[in-house]
Each structure stands twice: as C-alpha cells, then as structure tokens.
Design a protein around this motif. Structure first.
Motif, PDB file in Angstrom:
ATOM      1  N   LEU A 193       0.957  -1.159   0.067  1.00  0.00           N
ATOM      2  CA  LEU A 193       0.057  -0.114   0.102  1.00  0.00           C
ATOM      3  C   LEU A 193       0.897   1.351  -0.126  1.00  0.00           C
ATOM      4  CD1 LEU A 193      -2.757  -0.903   2.648  1.00  0.00           C
ATOM      5  CD2 LEU A 193      -2.966  -0.790   0.104  1.00  0.00           C
ATOM      6  N   PRO A 194       0.648   2.101  -0.717  1.00  0.00           N
ATOM      7  CA  PRO A 194       1.245   3.501  -0.752  1.00  0.00           C
ATOM      8  C   PRO A 194       1.144   4.317   0.472  1.00  0.00           C
ATOM      9  CG  PRO A 194      -0.730   3.818  -2.026  1.00  0.00           C
ATOM     10  CD  PRO A 194      -0.721   2.382  -1.801  1.00  0.00           C
ATOM     11  N   PHE A 195       1.931   5.032   0.753  1.00  0.00           N
ATOM     12  CA  PHE A 195       2.052   5.977   2.031  1.00  0.00           C
ATOM     13  C   PHE A 195       1.178   7.470   1.397  1.00  0.00           C
ATOM     14  CE2 PHE A 195       4.315   9.678   4.024  1.00  0.00           C
ATOM     15  CZ  PHE A 195       3.443   9.794   5.311  1.00  0.00           C
ATOM     16  N   LEU A 196       0.215   7.703   2.287  1.00  0.00           N
ATOM     17  CA  LEU A 196      -0.679   8.814   1.832  1.00  0.00           C
ATOM     18  C   LEU A 196      -0.081  10.022   2.593  1.00  0.00           C
ATOM     19  CD1 LEU A 196      -4.181   7.150   1.778  1.00  0.00           C
ATOM     20  CD2 LEU A 196      -2.465   7.422  -0.176  1.00  0.00           C
ATOM     21  N   ARG A 197       0.611  11.077   1.946  1.00  0.00           N
ATOM     22  CA  ARG A 197       0.998  12.218   2.591  1.00  0.00           C
ATOM     23  C   ARG A 197       0.097  13.386   2.573  1.00  0.00           C
ATOM     24  NH1 ARG A 197       5.584  10.126   0.075  1.00  0.00           N
ATOM     25  NH2 ARG A 197       7.611  10.504   1.271  1.00  0.00           N
ATOM     26  N   ARG A 216      15.533   8.041   7.660  1.00  0.00           N
ATOM     27  CA  ARG A 216      16.079   7.312   6.681  1.00  0.00           C
ATOM     28  C   ARG A 216      15.157   6.563   5.847  1.00  0.00           C
ATOM     29  NH1 ARG A 216      22.686   6.475   7.514  1.00  0.00           N
ATOM     30  NH2 ARG A 216      23.064   8.570   8.240  1.00  0.00           N
ATOM     31  N   LEU A 217      13.974   6.969   6.214  1.00  0.00           N
ATOM     32  CA  LEU A 217      12.702   6.110   5.574  1.00  0.00           C
ATOM     33  C   LEU A 217      12.209   6.895   4.363  1.00  0.00           C
ATOM     34  CD1 LEU A 217      10.791   5.417   8.748  1.00  0.00           C
ATOM     35  CD2 LEU A 217      11.979   3.855   7.347  1.00  0.00           C
ATOM     36  N   HIS A 218      12.117   6.178   3.174  1.00  0.00           N
ATOM     37  CA  HIS A 218      11.690   7.012   2.008  1.00  0.00           C
ATOM     38  C   HIS A 218      10.512   6.024   1.287  1.00  0.00           C
ATOM     39  CE1 HIS A 218      15.444   9.238   2.117  1.00  0.00           C
ATOM     40  NE2 HIS A 218      16.052   8.194   2.344  1.00  0.00           N
ATOM     41  N   PHE A 219       9.511   6.863   1.068  1.00  0.00           N
ATOM     42  CA  PHE A 219       8.351   6.193   0.362  1.00  0.00           C
ATOM     43  C   PHE A 219       8.196   6.892  -0.886  1.00  0.00           C
ATOM     44  CE2 PHE A 219       7.935   5.803   5.118  1.00  0.00           C
ATOM     45  CZ  PHE A 219       7.752   4.454   5.112  1.00  0.00           C
ATOM     46  N   GLU A 220       7.378   6.080  -1.869  1.00  0.00           N
ATOM     47  CA  GLU A 220       7.132   6.713  -3.057  1.00  0.00           C
ATOM     48  C   GLU A 220       6.090   8.010  -3.044  1.00  0.00           C
ATOM     49  OE1 GLU A 220       5.385   5.485  -7.528  1.00  0.00           O
ATOM     50  OE2 GLU A 220       5.386   4.089  -5.769  1.00  0.00           O
ATOM     51  N   GLU A 221       6.460   9.213  -3.615  1.00  0.00           N
ATOM     52  CA  GLU A 221       5.574  10.246  -3.602  1.00  0.00           C
ATOM     53  C   GLU A 221       4.381  10.120  -4.733  1.00  0.00           C
ATOM     54  OE1 GLU A 221       7.095  14.196  -3.339  1.00  0.00           O
ATOM     55  OE2 GLU A 221       8.830  13.608  -2.303  1.00  0.00           O
ATOM     56  N   ARG A 222       3.238   9.745  -4.326  1.00  0.00           N
ATOM     57  CA  ARG A 222       2.125   9.377  -5.305  1.00  0.00           C
ATOM     58  C   ARG A 222       0.912  10.263  -4.856  1.00  0.00           C
ATOM     59  NH1 ARG A 222       0.424   3.452  -6.004  1.00  0.00           N
ATOM     60  NH2 ARG A 222      -0.971   4.797  -7.079  1.00  0.00           N
ATOM     61  N   PHE A 223       0.603  10.202  -3.444  1.00  0.00           N
ATOM     62  CA  PHE A 223      -0.682  11.084  -3.077  1.00  0.00           C
ATOM     63  C   PHE A 223      -0.174  12.218  -2.065  1.00  0.00           C
ATOM     64  CE2 PHE A 223      -2.258   6.765  -4.272  1.00  0.00           C
ATOM     65  CZ  PHE A 223      -3.058   7.007  -4.983  1.00  0.00           C
ATOM     66  N   GLU A 224      -0.539  13.298  -2.281  1.00  0.00           N
ATOM     67  CA  GLU A 224      -0.421  14.526  -1.424  1.00  0.00           C
ATOM     68  C   GLU A 224      -1.794  15.212  -1.180  1.00  0.00           C
ATOM     69  OE1 GLU A 224       1.920  18.806  -1.405  1.00  0.00           O
ATOM     70  OE2 GLU A 224       2.812  17.045  -2.717  1.00  0.00           O
ATOM     71  N   ILE A 225      -2.427  14.976  -0.137  1.00  0.00           N
ATOM     72  CA  ILE A 225      -3.898  15.234   0.255  1.00  0.00           C
ATOM     73  C   ILE A 225      -3.832  16.647   1.138  1.00  0.00           C
ATOM     74  CG2 ILE A 225      -6.064  14.514   0.773  1.00  0.00           C
ATOM     75  CD1 ILE A 225      -4.686  13.139  -1.684  1.00  0.00           C
ATOM     76  N   ARG A 238      -9.049   1.778   1.761  1.00  0.00           N
ATOM     77  CA  ARG A 238      -7.931   0.822   1.455  1.00  0.00           C
ATOM     78  C   ARG A 238      -7.181   1.209   0.432  1.00  0.00           C
ATOM     79  NH1 ARG A 238      -9.478  -3.280   4.840  1.00  0.00           N
ATOM     80  NH2 ARG A 238      -7.617  -4.591   4.208  1.00  0.00           N
ATOM     81  N   ILE A 239      -6.748   2.577   0.201  1.00  0.00           N
ATOM     82  CA  ILE A 239      -6.187   3.340  -0.841  1.00  0.00           C
ATOM     83  C   ILE A 239      -4.617   3.374  -0.336  1.00  0.00           C
ATOM     84  CG2 ILE A 239      -5.395   5.048  -2.289  1.00  0.00           C
ATOM     85  CD1 ILE A 239      -8.782   5.684  -2.213  1.00  0.00           C
ATOM     86  N   GLY A 240      -4.339   3.407   0.807  1.00  0.00           N
ATOM     87  CA  GLY A 240      -3.123   3.360   1.701  1.00  0.00           C
ATOM     88  C   GLY A 240      -3.234   3.743   2.828  1.00  0.00           C
ATOM     89  N   TRP A 241      -1.936   4.099   3.602  1.00  0.00           N
ATOM     90  CA  TRP A 241      -1.853   4.402   4.832  1.00  0.00           C
ATOM     91  C   TRP A 241      -1.239   5.723   5.087  1.00  0.00           C
ATOM     92  CZ3 TRP A 241       3.126   4.990   6.976  1.00  0.00           C
ATOM     93  CH2 TRP A 241       4.154   4.723   6.271  1.00  0.00           C
ATOM     94  N   ALA A 242      -1.230   6.138   6.476  1.00  0.00           N
ATOM     95  CA  ALA A 242      -0.966   7.537   6.604  1.00  0.00           C
ATOM     96  C   ALA A 242      -0.400   7.665   8.165  1.00  0.00           C
ATOM     97  CB  ALA A 242      -2.126   8.357   6.439  1.00  0.00           C
ATOM     98  N   LEU A 243       0.097   8.652   8.464  1.00  0.00           N
ATOM     99  CA  LEU A 243       0.433   9.171   9.673  1.00  0.00           C
ATOM    100  C   LEU A 243      -0.221  10.333  10.005  1.00  0.00           C
ATOM    101  CD1 LEU A 243       4.485   8.785   9.498  1.00  0.00           C
ATOM    102  CD2 LEU A 243       3.001   7.261  10.323  1.00  0.00           C
ATOM    103  N   THR A 244      -0.769  10.183  11.343  1.00  0.00           N
ATOM    104  CA  THR A 244      -1.447  11.568  11.745  1.00  0.00           C
ATOM    105  C   THR A 244      -1.368  11.509  13.387  1.00  0.00           C
ATOM    106  OG1 THR A 244      -3.451  12.701  11.793  1.00  0.00           O
ATOM    107  CG2 THR A 244      -3.629  10.211  11.999  1.00  0.00           C
ATOM    108  N   THR A 245      -2.299  12.127  13.877  1.00  0.00           N
ATOM    109  CA  THR A 245      -1.954  12.199  15.316  1.00  0.00           C
ATOM    110  C   THR A 245      -3.638  12.084  16.112  1.00  0.00           C
ATOM    111  OG1 THR A 245      -2.834  14.548  15.694  1.00  0.00           O
ATOM    112  CG2 THR A 245      -0.345  14.271  14.984  1.00  0.00           C
TER     113      THR A 245
END
Length: 321
Positions: A193-197, A216-225, A238-245
């Motif tokens: 699954l892609p990382f959602l930014r 030093r973690l790198h994820f493909e830049e596909r989605f920026e919301i 189920r399009i991807g996963w994310a980091l939030t609070t």
C-alpha cells in the motif's frame, strides 16, 4: 450523597487504571506515586464493598463489577471536567475587540463549546473567530490579523509573541481495518500500500517528512492530500496508509469503523498544540483562555480517545504550566 470513602481522587485513579491496566501508567497520568495509586484503589474497593480489578493478573483486568463501574465513573468525570470548564470565570468584559484563530482539528468537539464560553464573557466586544490549518493560523498571527491563536507550535521563539503550551499530541500510524496482520511488524503488512501524505505546505506534513528523513525512511510520492478528512477517507477505502495524530484521528469519527491505529514502528515523535498571543497583551487574558482550553481538551478530546485507544494514556496529555 456519595458513599463514605468514595472520593474524586479515587475515581480519577480508577479511571486511569481502567484505561491503562497499569499502576505505573496510572501514576504517571494522575501525578501520584505507585503506592498511592494502589492505596486509592484499595480505599475505593473497600468503600464500594466490591473488587473492581482482578489483582492476580498483570496487566490488571477489570472484574464485571469494575467494567460496569468504570463506564459510570468515566461519564461522571467527563461531566465534572466539562462543568469546571464552563464555570471558569474569564473576565473579558473590558475587551472591545478580539480576533481569535483556532486550529481546525478542534472543529468537531471543542470549538463550539469554547466559542460559547467566550461569547458569554465578551459582553461589550466585537468578536471574530476563524478556524484554519496551523500554517494559516500562524501566518495570520505573524501579520497581526489575530490577537490570540491556537495552533501547532513550530518550537521556535518568535519575537513579540508569547506561547502557552496546551497539549502534547503524539503521531500514530493509521491503516485500513484488518490490513495489518502482525502488530509487531506493521510495516511489513503495508508494503503493498502507498504512503498517503499531507499537503507539503501544511505544518503537520513538514513535521512528518522531517522525522522520516531522520529515520532514513523513503516512500514513493504518489498522493499528497490537503484535506485531513479526505486523507482518512482514502485510508478507510484501503487506498493507502498515513501518519497522523490522535487529535486528527478523532476528527475523522465517521471513518473509525474502517481504520486501525498503531503506535509508530519507528522512534516516537509528537507535536505541541499551543495558545499564542501578542506579547503586549496583558498576561491574564491569554492565560485564562489557555487554562479553559486545557480543561476542554481533556474532557472533549483526550478522555474519549484514550477510552478508545488505551495505549495512548500518558502519551496524549495536557501540558500544565
């Protein structure tokens, strides 16, 4: 009339134990020593004439009586904290104008109560309130378009602006419900699954990207919301996963049934939500508003999220100053 021996402190300790299952974590949440936490629990059980926890298990597990009593305890404490917030007297009657900005993370639960409290105190004041992302709030404050603002802190000292820290909001990982099979190896389950930014201009995005770079973690830049709710909707679909609070997660309540939340699988980091005011303001006004904010954050946001995600106890917390 309360049964003899049932105290407010005892109820607070029991709620903390119910949320964490740990005497050590309950001590951290309540500011007591571990022996004092254990004594408060024993006193409460004696007063009630019932065992609330199974003392032979670690982490502590509530008894059936304890589970029933915990639900009532949490409701009582929440109402008491809310009543305390609403009864806090803020003497703002001398103000003639007030422009207030507040982070949009609080839109659902906290802002409606806060604006009501402020309006009741501002008897002769021209009052304006806006809600927006932190970077927009901070820009408006810098340009002196706002007198007082609540937003994520940059951590930098800014000339002419006083800061009153309110809450520590740790980052968490949010994934589609059931996508992670092994909670001890979260990232392995998410490799497909892609990382959602978040949109790059947002402060929360800058904090996340800085931490990923440090690890030093790198994820493909596909989605920026740019919309938080849109981001959570994409995770739920189920399009991807994310980091939030946790505060961001609670704002997306409509998607909770389709989301799982995990501690970060790399070193933890957090953001600080603060109240800011121009330094030429009298200290009393922003300090009173900050104290009201802390009480509202605790009752309207922290308590509900810790009830849902007990492992956040002690991590998501009000900052008392």
């Amino acid at each position: 009339m309360l049964m003899k021996g049932v105290t407010l402190r005892g109820l607070e300790v029991f709620a903390a134990l119910g949320a964490t299952g740990s005497v050590a974590q309950a001590a951290e949440m309540t500011g007591l020593s571990q022996p004092a936490v254990s004594q408060q629990l024993r006193n409460l059980e004696t007063a009630l004439g019932a065992e609330l926890v199974d003392h032979g298990r670690r982490p502590m597990v509530l008894t059936p009586a304890g589970r029933s009593f915990l639900a009532r305890t949490e409701a009582v404490l929440s109402e008491l904290r809310l009543a305390q917030s609403e009864l806090t007297v803020m003497d703002l009657s001398e103000l003639t104008t007030l422009s207030f900005g507040i982070i949009d993370d609080f839109d659902n639960d906290l802002t409606p109560r806060l604006v009501t409290i402020l309006a009741e105190s501002l008897t002769r004041c021209r009052f304006k309130m806006i809600t927006a992302p932190s970077h927009e709030i901070n820009e408006a404050l810098e340009d002196r378009r706002l007198h007082i603002a609540v937003a994520a802190s940059t951590g930098e000292l800014r000339e002419g602006i006083a800061e009153y820290r309110l809450v520590r909001d740790p980052f968490v990982l949010v994934a589609p419900r059931g996508a992670v099979q092994d909670r001890h190896n979260v990232m392995e389950s998410l490799t497909t699954l892609p990382f959602l930014r978040y949109a790059k201009e947002q402060m929360i995005s800058r904090q996340i990207e800085a931490q990923l770079a440090r690890q030093r973690l790198h994820f493909e830049e596909r989605f920026e919301i740019g919309s938080h709710l849109a981001l959570m909707a994409m995770v739920s679909r189920r399009i991807g996963w994310a980091l939030t609070t946790p505060l961001g997660y609670m704002r997306a309540g409509r998607f909770h049934d389709d989301l799982d939340v995990f501690p970060l699988p790399f070193p933890a980091f957090s953001r600080t939500i603060s109240l800011f005011a121009a330094a030429d303001w009298a200290d009393r006004v922003p300090r009173d508003v900050a104290q009201t904010m802390r009480r509202l954050v605790r009752s309207q946001m922290i308590d509900p999220v810790v009830n849902r995600l007990p492992w956040l106890a002690g991590q998501l917390r009000v900052i008392e100053e």
